[in-house]
Design an enzyme around this catalytic site. Structure first.
Site, PDB file in Angstrom:
ATOM      1  N   SER A  23       6.450  -5.415   5.229  1.00 52.17           N
ATOM      2  CA  SER A  23       5.535  -6.153   4.365  1.00 52.17           C
ATOM      3  C   SER A  23       4.269  -5.399   4.015  1.00 52.17           C
ATOM      4  O   SER A  23       3.734  -5.561   2.919  1.00 52.17           O
ATOM      5  CB  SER A  23       5.164  -7.496   5.019  1.00 52.17           C
ATOM      6  OG  SER A  23       6.323  -8.286   5.197  1.00 52.17           O
ATOM      7  N   THR A  24       3.745  -4.589   4.922  1.00 49.76           N
ATOM      8  CA  THR A  24       2.463  -3.916   4.688  1.00 49.76           C
ATOM      9  C   THR A  24       2.581  -2.456   5.096  1.00 49.76           C
ATOM     10  O   THR A  24       3.451  -2.077   5.884  1.00 49.76           O
ATOM     11  CB  THR A  24       1.321  -4.576   5.482  1.00 49.76           C
ATOM     12  OG1 THR A  24       1.580  -4.421   6.883  1.00 49.76           O
ATOM     13  CG2 THR A  24       1.219  -6.056   5.157  1.00 49.76           C
TER      14      THR A  24
END
Length: 446
Positions: free
Chosen positions: A39-40
């Site tokens: 996600s990041t």
């Protein structure tokens, strides 16, 4: 029901069965797609085991019998909350819709999508093109009712999980903001200490320049006139510039209109902590969500406003008067404001209103030198084409007003003269303090 235990949670390939009854030769003739996502970028840098397990799915697919396996990993560092901006997921959906995929491998549903709209679109396409979905728990055929039900529940739980994570994080952020402890960024002129306190910038040059902005506005009474004075005197003002390393440094440049306005309108310079002054709005453009930030909110809608939070450049009541004066100086708000003082010798522009319609009177000048004022109500004629309400010369009116003002001020004329002299001396000192000693333009405060 899905085949359980197809991919062991340990990630060891030896724990896998040799085959699955749902995997047919038709599926093996088409390539398998392995979708890898985190996600990041912080997860990409530090959570290596999760990424390694996702890449191991390529070996699992070959173990099941696929000769051609395509890994899609271009969405690393991107959230699964939406398909917008995830070119890898869009490419995967396109391949499935064209019937080019025999199976889609993902470590879990949340890796593929955190949004039910995107997830069910993929499920529908897999069902239409006879494409299997394989995760760490089993092999699923979206054409079978039980498998589709289970995949749907997994997708719903994945979306709900993301919502819970966001809600907890947002509530924690709000709680910290309401205490005045959430410092996301400070305006120029302030720094944050190691213990989290907010203090004035230690550079006296920066402090004097910011103080001069408020002093000049108090003297001139207009954002534009304050700007013109700074530009005329070639006095630069400080600004914060973010360096690649993430730290901030102070730069000096000649101001523009918004530079002055931001100094005057920011409650931080009055010693207040404010959070939630702006909001984010989402619109749909070409089927994609677009967010715009920076929409001003009314003060009563702010998340937090804590006065006397840190050392101030101006008192709070001065800040309130400054905002009121800036608002009253607006020229395009009709009867709601007085308007800024403009050129001309008349004493009452913006202060007189028509006794018939209530509109603000216009001021015009005539005479050989253009110094003879005349007040008239032209609002109805300009806006509706009707006759003018009233019109009268301004000489006698201004003389009467000047006579009354002088009569009231005469007893304190000496004190007023001394005060004006002291103010002029302070202006000279402030100007000297603000002028740069070195060559080059613009000249910055010293």
């Amino acid at each position: 029901m899905p085949d359980q235990g197809v991919i062991a949670k340990t990630g060891n390939r030896e724990d896998l069965p040799m085959s699955s009854e749902k995997i047919q030769p038709e599926h093996l003739r088409r390539p398998a797609f392995v979708y890898v996502r985190q996600s990041t970028w912080d997860q990409v840098r530090h959570h290596h085991e999760s990424r390694r397990r996702q890449y191991d799915l390529e070996g699992h697919a070959r173990h099941f019998g696929w000769a051609q396996v395509i890994v899609i990993d271009e969405d690393l560092g991107k959230s699964g909350a939406t398909a917008a901006g995830r070119t890898g997921f869009q490419r995967l959906v396109a391949e499935v819709s064209l019937g080019h995929a025999g199976a889609v491998f993902g470590l879990e549903v949340s890796r593929l999508a955190r949004n039910n709209r995107d997830w069910y679109q993929l499920l529908d396409l897999c069902g239409l093109t006879n494409t299997l979905i394989v995760d760490a728990e089993g092999v699923y055929d979206p054409r079978q009712l039980n498998d589709r039900l289970l995949l749907g529940l997994k997708g719903t739980m994945s979306e709900a999980e993301l919502g819970w994570i966001r809600q907890r994080a947002y509530e924690g952020l709000l709680a910290k903001a309401r205490r005045g402890a959430l410092i996301l960024g400070l305006p120029v002129g302030y720094v944050q200490t190691r213990d989290g306190q907010v203090e004035k910038h230690p550079d006296q040059r920066v402090q004097h320049a910011i103080a001069l902005v408020f002093e000049s506005f108090a003297r001139l009474g207009s954002v534009r006139q304050t700007l013109l004075w700074f530009r005329q005197e070639q006095i630069a003002l400080p600004a914060t510039e973010r360096e690649p390393a993430g730290s901030d440094r102070v730069t000096w440049r000649l101001p523009v209109y918004n530079t002055i306005l931001k100094f005057l309108a920011n409650p931080a310079y009055a010693g207040a902590y404010a959070f939630g002054r702006t909001s984010t709005r989402t619109t749909v453009i070409d089927g994609q969500p677009h967010k715009t930030r920076g929409h001003r909110r009314a003060r009563e809608e702010w998340t937090a406003l804590i006065r006397d939070h840190h050392e101030a450049y101006i008192p709070w009541d001065t800040y309130e008067r400054t905002l009121a004066l800036v608002a009253q100086n607006a020229q395009m708000k009709g009867l709601m404001v007085k308007g800024a003082v403009r050129r001309g010798p008349s004493l009452l522009p913006g202060l007189l209103r028509c006794g018939q319609c209530g509109r603000r009177l216009h001021v015009s000048y005539s005479g050989t030198r253009g110094f003879v004022p005349r007040y008239s109500c032209r609002g109805a004629a300009i806006n509706h084409g009707t006759d003018r309400c009233i019109s009268f010369g301004g000489l006698r009116v201004d003389q009467a007003i000047a006579h009354e003002v002088l009569r009231v001020l005469q007893p304190a004329a000496i004190e007023a003269a001394l005060t004006a002299s002291a103010a002029a001396a302070d202006d000279v000192v402030a100007g000297r303090r603000a002028l740069g000693a070195g060559a080059g333009t613009p000249r910055g405060p010293v």
